[in-house]
Design a protein around this motif. Structure first.
Motif, PDB file in Angstrom:
ATOM      1  N   ALA A 211      31.439  73.447  46.288  1.00  0.00           N
ATOM      2  CA  ALA A 211      31.838  72.154  46.846  1.00  0.00           C
ATOM      3  C   ALA A 211      32.263  71.171  45.766  1.00  0.00           C
ATOM      4  O   ALA A 211      33.154  70.334  45.983  1.00  0.00           O
ATOM      5  CB  ALA A 211      30.685  71.568  47.653  1.00  0.00           C
ATOM      6  N   THR A 212      31.647  71.274  44.590  1.00  0.00           N
ATOM      7  CA  THR A 212      31.905  70.283  43.549  1.00  0.00           C
ATOM      8  C   THR A 212      33.204  70.552  42.784  1.00  0.00           C
ATOM      9  O   THR A 212      33.538  69.818  41.861  1.00  0.00           O
ATOM     10  CB  THR A 212      30.726  70.232  42.572  1.00  0.00           C
ATOM     11  N   LEU A 213      33.936  71.608  43.169  1.00  0.00           N
ATOM     12  CA  LEU A 213      35.274  71.817  42.612  1.00  0.00           C
ATOM     13  C   LEU A 213      36.350  71.150  43.475  1.00  0.00           C
ATOM     14  O   LEU A 213      37.492  71.011  43.046  1.00  0.00           O
ATOM     15  CB  LEU A 213      35.584  73.318  42.506  1.00  0.00           C
ATOM     16  N   ILE A 214      35.979  70.761  44.680  1.00  0.00           N
ATOM     17  CA  ILE A 214      36.935  70.180  45.622  1.00  0.00           C
ATOM     18  C   ILE A 214      37.150  68.701  45.282  1.00  0.00           C
ATOM     19  O   ILE A 214      36.186  67.977  45.027  1.00  0.00           O
ATOM     20  CB  ILE A 214      36.420  70.325  47.054  1.00  0.00           C
ATOM     21  N   PRO A 215      38.398  68.233  45.287  1.00  0.00           N
ATOM     22  CA  PRO A 215      38.648  66.809  44.996  1.00  0.00           C
ATOM     23  C   PRO A 215      37.851  65.902  45.927  1.00  0.00           C
ATOM     24  O   PRO A 215      37.764  66.163  47.132  1.00  0.00           O
ATOM     25  CB  PRO A 215      40.154  66.670  45.244  1.00  0.00           C
ATOM     26  N   PRO A 216      37.245  64.838  45.394  1.00  0.00           N
ATOM     27  CA  PRO A 216      36.419  63.936  46.219  1.00  0.00           C
ATOM     28  C   PRO A 216      37.146  63.376  47.436  1.00  0.00           C
ATOM     29  O   PRO A 216      36.545  63.210  48.497  1.00  0.00           O
ATOM     30  CB  PRO A 216      36.032  62.825  45.233  1.00  0.00           C
ATOM     31  N   ARG A 217      38.447  63.091  47.305  1.00  0.00           N
ATOM     32  CA  ARG A 217      39.165  62.530  48.451  1.00  0.00           C
ATOM     33  C   ARG A 217      39.252  63.535  49.607  1.00  0.00           C
ATOM     34  O   ARG A 217      39.357  63.143  50.779  1.00  0.00           O
ATOM     35  CB  ARG A 217      40.564  62.090  48.030  1.00  0.00           C
ATOM     36  N   VAL A 218      39.211  64.825  49.279  1.00  0.00           N
ATOM     37  CA  VAL A 218      39.218  65.868  50.316  1.00  0.00           C
ATOM     38  C   VAL A 218      37.827  66.012  50.925  1.00  0.00           C
ATOM     39  O   VAL A 218      37.671  66.117  52.143  1.00  0.00           O
ATOM     40  CB  VAL A 218      39.695  67.216  49.736  1.00  0.00           C
ATOM     41  N   LEU A 219      36.815  65.998  50.085  1.00  0.00           N
ATOM     42  CA  LEU A 219      35.438  66.136  50.577  1.00  0.00           C
ATOM     43  C   LEU A 219      35.051  64.998  51.506  1.00  0.00           C
ATOM     44  O   LEU A 219      34.132  65.150  52.331  1.00  0.00           O
ATOM     45  CB  LEU A 219      34.466  66.173  49.397  1.00  0.00           C
ATOM     46  N   ALA A 220      35.744  63.872  51.398  1.00  0.00           N
ATOM     47  CA  ALA A 220      35.407  62.725  52.237  1.00  0.00           C
ATOM     48  C   ALA A 220      35.514  63.052  53.718  1.00  0.00           C
ATOM     49  O   ALA A 220      34.891  62.381  54.560  1.00  0.00           O
ATOM     50  CB  ALA A 220      36.311  61.544  51.898  1.00  0.00           C
ATOM     51  N   LEU A 222      34.110  65.357  55.156  1.00  0.00           N
ATOM     52  CA  LEU A 222      32.796  65.817  55.597  1.00  0.00           C
ATOM     53  C   LEU A 222      31.810  64.673  55.830  1.00  0.00           C
ATOM     54  O   LEU A 222      30.826  64.847  56.557  1.00  0.00           O
ATOM     55  CB  LEU A 222      32.190  66.761  54.560  1.00  0.00           C
ATOM     56  N   TYR A 223      32.039  63.545  55.223  1.00  0.00           N
ATOM     57  CA  TYR A 223      31.037  62.491  55.238  1.00  0.00           C
ATOM     58  C   TYR A 223      30.641  62.039  56.645  1.00  0.00           C
ATOM     59  O   TYR A 223      29.447  61.843  56.920  1.00  0.00           O
ATOM     60  CB  TYR A 223      31.502  61.304  54.400  1.00  0.00           C
ATOM     61  N   PRO A 224      31.585  61.868  57.586  1.00  0.00           N
ATOM     62  CA  PRO A 224      31.176  61.422  58.921  1.00  0.00           C
ATOM     63  C   PRO A 224      30.242  62.398  59.636  1.00  0.00           C
ATOM     64  O   PRO A 224      29.444  61.979  60.476  1.00  0.00           O
ATOM     65  CB  PRO A 224      32.514  61.301  59.677  1.00  0.00           C
ATOM     66  N   VAL A 225      30.344  63.701  59.322  1.00  0.00           N
ATOM     67  CA  VAL A 225      29.480  64.663  60.020  1.00  0.00           C
ATOM     68  C   VAL A 225      28.196  64.936  59.241  1.00  0.00           C
ATOM     69  O   VAL A 225      27.331  65.661  59.723  1.00  0.00           O
ATOM     70  CB  VAL A 225      30.224  65.993  60.271  1.00  0.00           C
ATOM     71  N   MET A 226      28.063  64.371  58.061  1.00  0.00           N
ATOM     72  CA  MET A 226      26.857  64.576  57.268  1.00  0.00           C
ATOM     73  C   MET A 226      25.934  63.362  57.278  1.00  0.00           C
ATOM     74  O   MET A 226      24.763  63.477  56.907  1.00  0.00           O
ATOM     75  CB  MET A 226      27.220  64.922  55.817  1.00  0.00           C
ATOM     76  N   LEU A 264      29.444  66.804  40.592  1.00  0.00           N
ATOM     77  CA  LEU A 264      28.671  66.370  41.748  1.00  0.00           C
ATOM     78  C   LEU A 264      28.683  64.851  41.787  1.00  0.00           C
ATOM     79  O   LEU A 264      27.965  64.186  41.047  1.00  0.00           O
ATOM     80  CB  LEU A 264      27.239  66.899  41.659  1.00  0.00           C
ATOM     81  N   THR A 265      29.539  64.296  42.635  1.00  0.00           N
ATOM     82  CA  THR A 265      29.656  62.837  42.722  1.00  0.00           C
ATOM     83  C   THR A 265      28.443  62.246  43.427  1.00  0.00           C
ATOM     84  O   THR A 265      27.748  62.927  44.202  1.00  0.00           O
ATOM     85  CB  THR A 265      30.923  62.441  43.482  1.00  0.00           C
ATOM     86  N   GLU A 266      28.215  60.968  43.184  1.00  0.00           N
ATOM     87  CA  GLU A 266      27.097  60.288  43.835  1.00  0.00           C
ATOM     88  C   GLU A 266      27.280  60.274  45.352  1.00  0.00           C
ATOM     89  O   GLU A 266      26.312  60.440  46.109  1.00  0.00           O
ATOM     90  CB  GLU A 266      26.983  58.854  43.311  1.00  0.00           C
ATOM     91  N   ALA A 267      28.528  60.103  45.801  1.00  0.00           N
ATOM     92  CA  ALA A 267      28.790  60.064  47.241  1.00  0.00           C
ATOM     93  C   ALA A 267      28.422  61.380  47.909  1.00  0.00           C
ATOM     94  O   ALA A 267      27.867  61.400  49.015  1.00  0.00           O
ATOM     95  CB  ALA A 267      30.267  59.748  47.491  1.00  0.00           C
ATOM     96  N   LEU A 268      28.722  62.498  47.241  1.00  0.00           N
ATOM     97  CA  LEU A 268      28.394  63.796  47.812  1.00  0.00           C
ATOM     98  C   LEU A 268      26.904  64.090  47.697  1.00  0.00           C
ATOM     99  O   LEU A 268      26.269  64.545  48.665  1.00  0.00           O
ATOM    100  CB  LEU A 268      29.199  64.891  47.112  1.00  0.00           C
ATOM    101  N   ALA A 269      26.334  63.839  46.529  1.00  0.00           N
ATOM    102  CA  ALA A 269      24.916  64.129  46.313  1.00  0.00           C
ATOM    103  C   ALA A 269      24.029  63.377  47.296  1.00  0.00           C
ATOM    104  O   ALA A 269      23.028  63.908  47.796  1.00  0.00           O
ATOM    105  CB  ALA A 269      24.523  63.779  44.880  1.00  0.00           C
ATOM    106  N   SER A 270      24.406  62.130  47.619  1.00  0.00           N
ATOM    107  CA  SER A 270      23.573  61.315  48.504  1.00  0.00           C
ATOM    108  C   SER A 270      23.555  61.844  49.927  1.00  0.00           C
ATOM    109  O   SER A 270      22.660  61.506  50.711  1.00  0.00           O
ATOM    110  CB  SER A 270      24.074  59.867  48.500  1.00  0.00           C
ATOM    111  N   ARG A 271      24.531  62.672  50.271  1.00  0.00           N
ATOM    112  CA  ARG A 271      24.594  63.198  51.646  1.00  0.00           C
ATOM    113  C   ARG A 271      23.885  64.547  51.801  1.00  0.00           C
ATOM    114  O   ARG A 271      23.706  65.006  52.921  1.00  0.00           O
ATOM    115  CB  ARG A 271      26.053  63.283  52.093  1.00  0.00           C
ATOM    116  N   PHE A 272      23.533  65.174  50.698  1.00  0.00           N
ATOM    117  CA  PHE A 272      22.728  66.387  50.764  1.00  0.00           C
ATOM    118  C   PHE A 272      21.264  65.977  50.650  1.00  0.00           C
ATOM    119  O   PHE A 272      20.760  65.711  49.560  1.00  0.00           O
ATOM    120  CB  PHE A 272      23.117  67.364  49.661  1.00  0.00           C
TER     121      PHE A 272
END
Length: 370
Positions: A211-220, A222-226, A264-272
């Motif tokens: 997951a941490t290889l994916i550009p943050p703007r793409v990973l965004a 996932l945020y609404p469902v996490m 591992l961005t803070e935005a992604l880490a905070s959702r796991f």
């Protein structure tokens, strides 16, 4: 008012109470996905699908199961159902995604969809597979992190036979999650929904691997469902479409901290909500017939990896490959192959460690003269 929890029959031989108990126990022992009524009927050798359906509906009314229709009727146990069935005696049937016990008290190996076996490991006070089941039931996203080859994906495949996967790279785009147009055999194009939409609609787990290889703007995406909203909007030929997450939908991720570009961005880490380090189990490697001298070399190399002195060290995946090569080509070839698969910048360290611990000169596997 809720229905009473299922309780064991003193002498279960027939009747609706006995059938309810068997359905509850089967769903408890197979919690990973929704099950068709016919599947449950066959597994517990019930007299009719109608009777099984009625028992399952009673579980739904009690909050102990969820009901899915796609168009088949499927039922999946909830955490409340697992808790309610916890006092019941165990069934004799196994579960492909469960954790039945072996003679030594450890869960028996679990067959993954690929046919390979996964050997459950301790995680806190429980076994990893059971912990993953609990996290899914509570919709608590989990991130597994550690070097490649330590068994992160294998663990998730063993826990969730209904797992869908997005393989992350630096080139992953939003369409890889939501879907895109695909050519039709007779010409033209049609919109094909992506794995995220499929997992949400069918109530299945979604692994975002690397997951941490994916550009943050793409990973965004996932945020609404996490973070509790549980819905996304997809643009299709019919316009904007809102997709809601069905019961059972679950997001898990894999992260290789040492891989170049993995951030591992803070935005992604905070959702796991839960983050688990996965390392190679050396005792398991020994149980799977990896020679002790090779394990000792791998341990030394992993200490160097942790200290930053080298950038690669063999993990369980490479050690299991070593055993296969040894059984096919012999010990010398297997040692040479293990040295040969090491990256250039770690190869000298790997050959040195293998030579030191085995007492044999080791060079990378290569063709010789005719």
């Amino acid at each position: 008012m809720t229905a009473p929890s299922p309780t064991p029959d003193p002498a279960p031989t027939s009747g609706s109470g006995y059938l309810y108990r068997k359905v509850a126990l089967y769903l408890r022992d197979h919690p990973d996905r929704p099950h068709k009524v016919g599947e449950i009927t066959k597994a517990i050798e019930a007299p009719s699908t109608g009777a099984v359906a009625e028992a399952a509906k009673r579980m739904v009314a009690a909050g102990h199961a969820t009901h899915h229709r796609d168009p088949h009727h499927r039922f999946q146990i909830t955490q409340a159902g697992i808790d309610a069935a916890g006092a019941l005696p165990p069934t004799t049937s196994g579960s492909r995604g469960g954790s039945r016990r072996s003679r030594g008290g450890k869960p028996a190996p679990i067959t993954r969809p690929s046919g390979l076996l996964y050997y459950p490991r301790r995680l806190g006070s429980d076994w990893d597979i059971n912990v993953l089941h609990k996290l899914r039931s509570q919709r608590m996203p989990v991130l597994l992190y550690g070097p490649p080859g330590t068994g992160k994906t294998a663990m998730l495949e063993a826990a969730f036979p209904d797992l869908l996967t997005v393989a992350g790279t630096g080139d992953t785009i939003v369409d890889d999650f939501l879907g895109s147009y695909a050519p039709l055999p007779g010409g033209g194009y049609d919109f094909v929904y992506g794995p995220l939409v499929q997992a949400m609609r069918e109530g299945r787990p979604l692994l975002v691997d690397d997951a941490t290889l994916i550009p943050p703007r793409v990973l965004a995406i996932l945020y609404p469902v996490m973070d509790g909203r549980g819905k996304i909007t997809v643009t299709t030929p019919n316009g904007a479409e809102t997709v809601d997450a069905a019961d059972g939908f679950y997001v898990c991720g894999g992260h290789n901290p040492g891989v170049h570009g993995a951030i591992l961005t803070e935005a992604l880490a905070s959702r796991f909500t839960v983050q688990v380090e996965v390392t190679t189990d050396w005792d398991l490697a020994a149980d799977l017939k990896v020679p002790k001298t090779v394990i000792a070399a791998a341990v030394d190399l992993n200490l160097d990896l942790a200290a930053g002195r080298i950038g690669w060290a063999p993990q369980l995946r490479e050690l299991l490959g070593f055993v296969k090569v040894k059984d096919t080509l012999g010990m010398t070839a297997a040692l040479s192959n293990l040295a040969g698969i090491a990256p250039d910048d770690a190869r000298d360290a790997v050959t040195s460690a293998l030579s030191r611990h085995t007492g044999k000169p080791v060079t990378a596997l290569a063709l010789g003269k005719r």
